[in-house]
Enzyme design. Structure first.
Site, mmCIF file in Angstrom:
data_model
loop_
_atom_site.group_PDB
_atom_site.id
_atom_site.type_symbol
_atom_site.label_atom_id
_atom_site.label_comp_id
_atom_site.label_asym_id
_atom_site.label_seq_id
_atom_site.Cartn_x
_atom_site.Cartn_y
_atom_site.Cartn_z
ATOM 1 N N GLY A 1 -0.787 2.175 6.521
ATOM 2 C CA GLY A 1 -1.065 1.454 7.767
ATOM 3 C C GLY A 1 -0.445 0.064 7.824
ATOM 4 O O GLY A 1 -0.823 -0.764 8.665
ATOM 5 N N LYS A 2 0.548 -0.193 6.940
ATOM 6 C CA LYS A 2 1.151 -1.544 6.879
ATOM 7 C C LYS A 2 1.910 -1.874 8.165
ATOM 8 O O LYS A 2 1.731 -2.938 8.759
ATOM 9 C CB LYS A 2 2.095 -1.640 5.662
ATOM 10 C CG LYS A 2 1.416 -1.290 4.367
ATOM 11 C CD LYS A 2 2.353 -1.290 3.205
ATOM 12 C CE LYS A 2 3.451 -0.252 3.261
ATOM 13 N NZ LYS A 2 2.992 1.143 3.074
ATOM 14 N N THR A 3 2.787 -0.938 8.595
ATOM 15 C CA THR A 3 3.554 -1.175 9.825
ATOM 16 C C THR A 3 2.610 -1.283 11.012
ATOM 17 O O THR A 3 2.791 -2.119 11.904
ATOM 18 C CB THR A 3 4.572 -0.031 10.038
ATOM 19 O OG1 THR A 3 5.445 -0.019 8.929
ATOM 20 C CG2 THR A 3 5.367 -0.214 11.317
ATOM 21 N N GLU B 1 9.964 -3.850 5.541
ATOM 22 C CA GLU B 1 10.996 -3.143 4.744
ATOM 23 C C GLU B 1 12.386 -3.611 5.172
ATOM 24 O O GLU B 1 13.300 -2.807 5.303
ATOM 25 C CB GLU B 1 10.868 -1.619 4.923
ATOM 26 C CG GLU B 1 9.616 -1.012 4.331
ATOM 27 C CD GLU B 1 9.597 -0.958 2.808
ATOM 28 O OE1 GLU B 1 10.555 -1.468 2.177
ATOM 29 O OE2 GLU B 1 8.616 -0.457 2.250
ATOM 30 N N GLY C 1 2.172 5.377 4.483
ATOM 31 C CA GLY C 1 1.180 5.865 5.452
ATOM 32 C C GLY C 1 -0.129 5.110 5.419
ATOM 33 O O GLY C 1 -1.078 5.459 6.137
ATOM 34 N N GLY D 1 0.845 -1.195 0.000
ATOM 35 C CA GLY D 1 0.000 0.000 0.000
ATOM 36 C C GLY D 1 0.868 1.227 0.000
ATOM 37 O O GLY D 1 2.077 1.146 0.277
HETATM 38 N N1 ATP Z 1 2.891 5.823 17.042
HETATM 39 C C1 ATP Z 1 2.006 6.481 16.300
HETATM 40 N N2 ATP Z 1 1.166 7.373 16.863
HETATM 41 C C2 ATP Z 1 0.270 8.053 16.121
HETATM 42 N N3 ATP Z 1 0.125 7.879 14.784
HETATM 43 C C3 ATP Z 1 0.937 7.003 14.170
HETATM 44 C C4 ATP Z 1 1.926 6.267 14.887
HETATM 45 N N4 ATP Z 1 2.582 5.462 14.017
HETATM 46 C C5 ATP Z 1 2.028 5.697 12.813
HETATM 47 N N5 ATP Z 1 1.044 6.607 12.902
HETATM 48 C C6 ATP Z 1 0.189 7.082 11.808
HETATM 49 O O1 ATP Z 1 -0.516 5.945 11.306
HETATM 50 C C7 ATP Z 1 -0.596 5.973 9.897
HETATM 51 C C8 ATP Z 1 -0.053 4.645 9.314
HETATM 52 O O2 ATP Z 1 1.334 4.593 9.595
HETATM 53 P P1 ATP Z 1 2.180 3.302 9.246
HETATM 54 O O3 ATP Z 1 3.543 3.505 9.735
HETATM 55 O O4 ATP Z 1 1.456 2.112 9.693
HETATM 56 O O5 ATP Z 1 2.142 3.350 7.659
HETATM 57 P P2 ATP Z 1 2.930 2.465 6.593
HETATM 58 O O6 ATP Z 1 1.929 1.981 5.609
HETATM 59 O O7 ATP Z 1 3.751 1.426 7.261
HETATM 60 O O8 ATP Z 1 3.839 3.554 5.944
HETATM 61 P P3 ATP Z 1 5.295 3.412 5.246
HETATM 62 O O9 ATP Z 1 5.116 2.647 3.987
HETATM 63 O O10 ATP Z 1 5.652 4.826 4.987
HETATM 64 O O11 ATP Z 1 6.186 2.737 6.232
HETATM 65 C C9 ATP Z 1 0.155 7.205 9.454
HETATM 66 O O12 ATP Z 1 -0.809 8.209 9.212
HETATM 67 C C10 ATP Z 1 1.002 7.598 10.640
HETATM 68 O O13 ATP Z 1 1.126 8.983 10.716
#
Ligand code: ATP
Length: 569
Positions: free
Chosen positions: A363-365, A488, A361, A358
């Site tokens: 939400g994968k992590t 990653e 941001g 996706g």
């Molecule tokens: N600890 C946290 N507290 C508040 N919001 C968070 C926190 N961690 C992530 N977020 C928010 O949650 C959303 C999803 O973040 P996440 O890291 O899961 O995305 P991702 O898909 O893994 O992104 P990427 O590919 O950039 O790593 C984002 O909007 C981020 O700002």
């Protein structure tokens, strides 16, 4: 005081300290005897009195030393226990707690605030108890010697109170602010040291210096305020005490001249006077010391009273060996008020490689963090072979996963320390070398003079980004797990090295019959997955093989296209 306790050992220390104070009370009486002697002769009573004085001094020395040791060692013991308790609690706190904290502030709470409690336990309490005894004993003796002079001496209390009460109240506030300021300074300092590379590369030395200087100046201003109060209290007390001593001396001398007081008694009074000044100040400072202690207790209690992750309390559930099915049903999650996942559905099986894909941001992590129970779900169910994740103890559940995170998780220590981190079984050197070979780090480690015992520096500073990632993969592979979760984990590797490692991981997946959950943007990393979950608008909008998604899901096609463009650049 709830955090530190009055124990028998401490009471013994205080009792001995009280004995030392009582012994001290006797000395002025001996001096009085000598002054009152018409003629000194080295015999009879004088000899006995001198001998007694010597014995009292030696006794006082021994008792005071023992008392000091008992009190200090008890303080150290309790501080150690409190620090251990705090460390344990901090390690059990949920991830969301750390999301809102500055690590340096937390460190300061554990180090500086605990020191405030120690000094209250080992300095204030004994000083006040023995101080009260000294004051009381002195009053009793001096009253029996001369009540009029004693009444004059008693004026020291209201006079001292006039100075210490109002100024003490101000210094209480300053002390509380100083502790907070110290915590803030520890926070910004440790952050700037941790992020020194970012500071240098972004040329933000001046900004960081200005930010840290603000905290230093704040602390300095508070210290200056404290210095001003101390500079007022000390000399004011000295001056008032001096005036009072003069009054006692003048009045005493008049009485000596009139014959109603002996020179010896006046001498003893002077000694008593000097002897109680210190205790009076200690007792007067008790109130502000106590306030400071209560402030530190409140801040430490905030950490201790935080709800910890529910780690234990559940039996180890039997999990059938062989294939496992991890399932997410209608899982939703929000960071405070920010919904990130809504009604997510997902399945991962042993022997399968699935990918979470996706936009950044999406939400994968977060999904990976929810799977490993770093954050509790707001709604929905996560299960393994049909058993809800929450039926398992946290420890058992996390044991099902071996995780390689996006961020650097190399600890300061050797290659061996890093590879065996969290392993609860003995490993042979051969296993470690095999793990290094799997991630193509064997050659590198062999060239190091100390091999597996070579140190990697803080956070693995001596490794390249790619080497750090490979070290973390090697560590993850050594664990017993049902699912390998790679967030990653190969993003820093060149395409060829990544391919070699992914092939090795595929082999590992088959031989261990474990599942693999991969989060990656690079198409080559995810394209060969058995199933891809495409995440958009906080949920899984489609799942299937790369080809299926390309064919059926326009959003996925667009994502892949954009990704291809990025990778070509
Ligand atoms: N600890 C946290 N507290 C508040 N919001 C968070 C926190 N961690 C992530 N977020 C928010 O949650 C959303 C999803 O973040 P996440 O890291 O899961 O995305 P991702 O898909 O893994 O992104 P990427 O590919 O950039 O790593 C984002 O909007 C981020 O700002």
């Amino acid at each position: 005081m709830k955090l530190l306790k009055i124990t028998p050992r401490l009471l013994w220390g205080i009792l001995l300290s009280m004995i030392a104070s009582l012994l001290n009370l006797y000395l002025p009486l001996l001096v009085r005897h000598f002054i009152n002697l018409k003629q000194f002769a080295w015999s009879g009573l004088s000899k006995k009195v001198l001998l007694l004085g010597g014995l009292i001094l030696i006794g006082n020395l021994l008792v005071s030393s023992l008392s000091d040791y008992l009190i200090s060692s008890e303080g150290d013991r309790q501080v150690r226990q409190l620090r251990l308790r705090l460390q344990k609690q901090v390690l059990r706190l949920p991830q969301k707690y750390f999301d809102q904290q500055i690590s340096g502030n937390l460190t300061s709470r554990i180090i500086n605030d605990v020191n405030v409690l120690r000094s209250f336990l080992t300095e204030t309490i004994p000083a006040v108890v023995t101080g009260c005894l000294t004051i009381l004993g002195t009053m009793l003796i001096t009253f029996s010697l001369d009540w009029k002079l004693t009444l004059l001496m008693l004026l020291v209390f209201p006079i001292d109170g006039l100075v210490t009460v109002p100024l003490g109240k101000i210094s209480e506030v300053i002390a509380d602010q100083t502790q907070s300021s110290l915590a803030a300074l520890t926070g910004v300092t440790s952050e700037s040291i941790k992020q020194i590379k970012t500071v240098k590369l972004n040329k933000t030395e001046e900004d960081v210096f200005a930010k840290n200087a603000r905290e230093i100046n704040k602390l300095y201003r508070l210290s200056l305020k404290g210095d001003r109060i101390a500079a007022m209290i000390g000399p004011l007390q000295s001056m008032l005490s001096f005036c009072l001593i003069m009054a006692v001396v003048l009045y005493g001398t008049l009485r000596v001249k009139s014959g109603s007081l002996s020179t010896g008694t006046l001498g003893a009074f002077m000694m008593y006077f000097f002897q109680i000044i210190g205790p009076i100040n200690n007792v007067a400072l008790f109130y502000s010391d106590r306030k400071q202690m209560l402030g530190a207790t409140r801040k430490i209690s905030e950490i201790i009273n935080e709800t910890a992750e529910e780690t234990a309390g559940k039996e180890q559930l039997a999990v059938a060996p062989g294939s496992s099915l991890l399932r997410l049903d209608q899982v939703s999650f929000a960071y405070q008020d920010l919904p990130v996942l809504e009604k997510v559905y997902l399945e991962a099986r042993s022997g399968e490689k699935i990918a979470l894909v996706g936009a950044t941001g999406a939400g994968k992590t977060t999904l990976a963090n929810v799977i490993t129970r770093l954050y509790p779900v707001a709604a929905g169910r996560i299960s393994l072979n049909g058993q809800a994740s929450t039926d398992f103890s946290l420890e058992q559940w996390r044991g099902f996963f071996s995780v390689v995170l996006q961020e650097n998780t190399i600890i300061s220590g050797s290659i061996r320390d890093n590879l065996t981190l969290g392993l609860n079984r003995k490993v042979t050197d051969q296993e470690l070398w095999d793990a290094l070979a799997l991630v193509r780090l064997e050659e590198y480690a062999k060239k190091l003079p100390k091999g597996l015992d070579s140190l990697l520096g803080e956070s693995g500073k001596q490794l390249s980004g790619g080497q750090r990632q490979r070290m973390q993969i090697a560590r993850a592979c050594l664990r017993d797990f049902k699912f390998l979760l790679l967030d990653e984990a190969t993003s820093n590797l060149d395409a060829d090295t990544e391919k070699i490692i992914m092939t090795a991981l595929d082999r590992l997946k088959r031989t261990k019959n474990c599942g693999q959950i991969t989060i990656a943007h690079r198409l080559a990393t995810i394209a060969n997955s058995d199933r891809i979950y495409f995440i958009k608008n906080k949920t899984v909008v489609a799942s299937g093989s790369h080809e299926e998604l390309l064919e059926k899901v326009p959003d996925y096609r667009r994502y892949v296209h954009e990704q291809q463009l990025k990778e070509k650049r």
